[in-house]
Write a protein that holds these residues in place. Structure first.
Motif, PDB file in Angstrom:
ATOM      1  N   CYS A   1      16.095   9.676  -9.751  1.00 38.98           N
ATOM      2  CA  CYS A   1      15.875   8.104  -9.724  1.00 38.98           C
ATOM      3  C   CYS A   1      17.131   7.182  -8.957  1.00 38.98           C
ATOM      4  O   CYS A   1      17.911   7.645  -8.622  1.00 38.98           O
ATOM      5  CB  CYS A   1      16.026   7.597 -11.288  1.00 38.98           C
ATOM      6  N   LYS A   2      16.959   5.796  -8.681  1.00 37.55           N
ATOM      7  CA  LYS A   2      17.495   4.867  -8.151  1.00 37.55           C
ATOM      8  C   LYS A   2      17.610   3.754  -8.588  1.00 37.55           C
ATOM      9  O   LYS A   2      16.457   3.222  -9.423  1.00 37.55           O
ATOM     10  CB  LYS A   2      17.604   5.296  -6.595  1.00 37.55           C
ATOM     11  N   LEU A   3      18.761   2.969  -8.465  1.00 37.68           N
ATOM     12  CA  LEU A   3      18.918   1.577  -9.263  1.00 37.68           C
ATOM     13  C   LEU A   3      18.459   0.646  -7.704  1.00 37.68           C
ATOM     14  O   LEU A   3      19.091   0.907  -6.604  1.00 37.68           O
ATOM     15  CB  LEU A   3      20.074   1.384  -9.355  1.00 37.68           C
ATOM     16  N   ALA A   4      17.457  -0.145  -8.133  1.00 35.22           N
ATOM     17  CA  ALA A   4      17.048  -0.829  -6.951  1.00 35.22           C
ATOM     18  C   ALA A   4      16.434  -2.024  -7.509  1.00 35.22           C
ATOM     19  O   ALA A   4      15.790  -1.984  -8.721  1.00 35.22           O
ATOM     20  CB  ALA A   4      16.355  -0.277  -5.996  1.00 35.22           C
ATOM     21  N   ASP A   5      15.996  -3.384  -6.576  1.00 30.62           N
ATOM     22  CA  ASP A   5      15.075  -4.373  -7.265  1.00 30.62           C
ATOM     23  C   ASP A   5      13.767  -4.130  -6.971  1.00 30.62           C
ATOM     24  O   ASP A   5      13.620  -3.708  -5.532  1.00 30.62           O
ATOM     25  CB  ASP A   5      15.489  -5.662  -6.313  1.00 30.62           C
ATOM     26  N   PHE A   6      13.076  -3.821  -7.846  1.00 33.24           N
ATOM     27  CA  PHE A   6      11.736  -3.168  -7.654  1.00 33.24           C
ATOM     28  C   PHE A   6      10.743  -4.447  -6.687  1.00 33.24           C
ATOM     29  O   PHE A   6      10.035  -3.666  -5.750  1.00 33.24           O
ATOM     30  CB  PHE A   6      10.834  -3.280  -9.077  1.00 33.24           C
ATOM     31  N   GLY A   7      10.951  -5.478  -6.955  1.00 33.76           N
ATOM     32  CA  GLY A   7       9.954  -6.616  -6.394  1.00 33.76           C
ATOM     33  C   GLY A   7      10.534  -6.405  -4.677  1.00 33.76           C
ATOM     34  O   GLY A   7       9.428  -6.771  -4.035  1.00 33.76           O
ATOM     35  N   LYS A   8      11.811  -6.353  -4.488  1.00 36.93           N
ATOM     36  CA  LYS A   8      12.113  -6.455  -3.020  1.00 36.93           C
ATOM     37  C   LYS A   8      11.615  -5.033  -2.424  1.00 36.93           C
ATOM     38  O   LYS A   8      11.158  -5.067  -1.279  1.00 36.93           O
ATOM     39  CB  LYS A   8      13.537  -6.346  -2.739  1.00 36.93           C
ATOM     40  N   LEU A   9      11.625  -3.948  -3.112  1.00 39.80           N
ATOM     41  CA  LEU A   9      11.106  -2.709  -2.612  1.00 39.80           C
ATOM     42  C   LEU A   9       9.516  -2.831  -2.288  1.00 39.80           C
ATOM     43  O   LEU A   9       9.265  -2.163  -1.236  1.00 39.80           O
ATOM     44  CB  LEU A   9      11.530  -1.399  -3.623  1.00 39.80           C
ATOM     45  N   LYS A  10       8.901  -3.327  -3.203  1.00 33.36           N
ATOM     46  CA  LYS A  10       7.557  -3.548  -3.105  1.00 33.36           C
ATOM     47  C   LYS A  10       7.270  -4.420  -1.869  1.00 33.36           C
ATOM     48  O   LYS A  10       6.334  -4.003  -1.022  1.00 33.36           O
ATOM     49  CB  LYS A  10       6.860  -4.250  -4.285  1.00 33.36           C
ATOM     50  N   TYR A  11       8.042  -5.307  -1.705  1.00 36.32           N
ATOM     51  CA  TYR A  11       8.041  -6.492  -0.534  1.00 36.32           C
ATOM     52  C   TYR A  11       8.250  -5.697   0.633  1.00 36.32           C
ATOM     53  O   TYR A  11       7.248  -5.780   1.807  1.00 36.32           O
ATOM     54  CB  TYR A  11       8.703  -7.669  -0.711  1.00 36.32           C
ATOM     55  N   ALA A  12       9.072  -4.952   0.816  1.00 30.57           N
ATOM     56  CA  ALA A  12       9.719  -4.146   2.228  1.00 30.57           C
ATOM     57  C   ALA A  12       8.437  -3.080   2.285  1.00 30.57           C
ATOM     58  O   ALA A  12       7.898  -3.229   3.706  1.00 30.57           O
ATOM     59  CB  ALA A  12      10.907  -3.467   2.007  1.00 30.57           C
ATOM     60  N   GLU A  13       7.960  -2.436   1.454  1.00 24.55           N
ATOM     61  CA  GLU A  13       6.948  -1.410   1.597  1.00 24.55           C
ATOM     62  C   GLU A  13       5.709  -2.205   2.137  1.00 24.55           C
ATOM     63  O   GLU A  13       4.927  -1.755   3.114  1.00 24.55           O
ATOM     64  CB  GLU A  13       6.561  -1.118   0.302  1.00 24.55           C
TER      65      GLU A  13
END
Length: 140
Positions: free
Chosen positions: A29-41
């Protein structure tokens, strides 16, 4: 680290705990902002879609007794379609007594094959369907 400790660390940092590899032992697992990750994807997918080249099928309609100048006009547009990377569907329509002279249709298709042999290949050989003969060519 235990799941509870990881969740506490994520809440403390104001981030989300994202499972990267669930099949690994133990799961990664990793710590990250899920919203930012979805947006970048989403942006990455949109960029990949933008770079994709779609191949259209353009249609050229001819008649068995086509004149030389009409044939040249049609071949000029076919050449442009091949340069754009599109497939070309050539339709030869027979009307009335022209059905008795299907060999003239094959002569025209052979002429098209000879003219475009260097820049296009025949994908679908000439075939009679009802009152029309159809051939599909694709750019090389």
């Amino acid at each position: 680290m235990p799941i509870e400790a990881a969740l506490d660390a994520a809440a403390e940092a104001g981030l989300d705990l994202i499972e990267v590899s669930p099949t690994a032992n133990p799961p990664v697992c990793k710590l990250a902002d899920f919203g930012k990750l979805k947006y970048a994807e989403q942006k990455k997918k949109a960029e990949a879609r933008k770079k994709q080249k779609t191949q259209d099928i353009k249609e050229i309609k001819m008649r068995p007794n086509i004149d030389t100048h009409d044939y040249e006009v049609k071949t000029k547009s076919m050449r442009r379609f091949f340069e754009d990377g599109d497939k070309v569907k050539i339709t030869l329509r027979f009307r009335g007594r022209e059905m008795a002279h299907q060999d003239r249709g094959m002569v025209i298709f052979d002429r098209v094959k000879a003219d475009f042999g260097d820049i296009a290949k025949v994908e679908f050989e000439p075939k009679l369907e009802g009152r029309q003969m159809i051939m599909v060519m694709a750019p090389r």
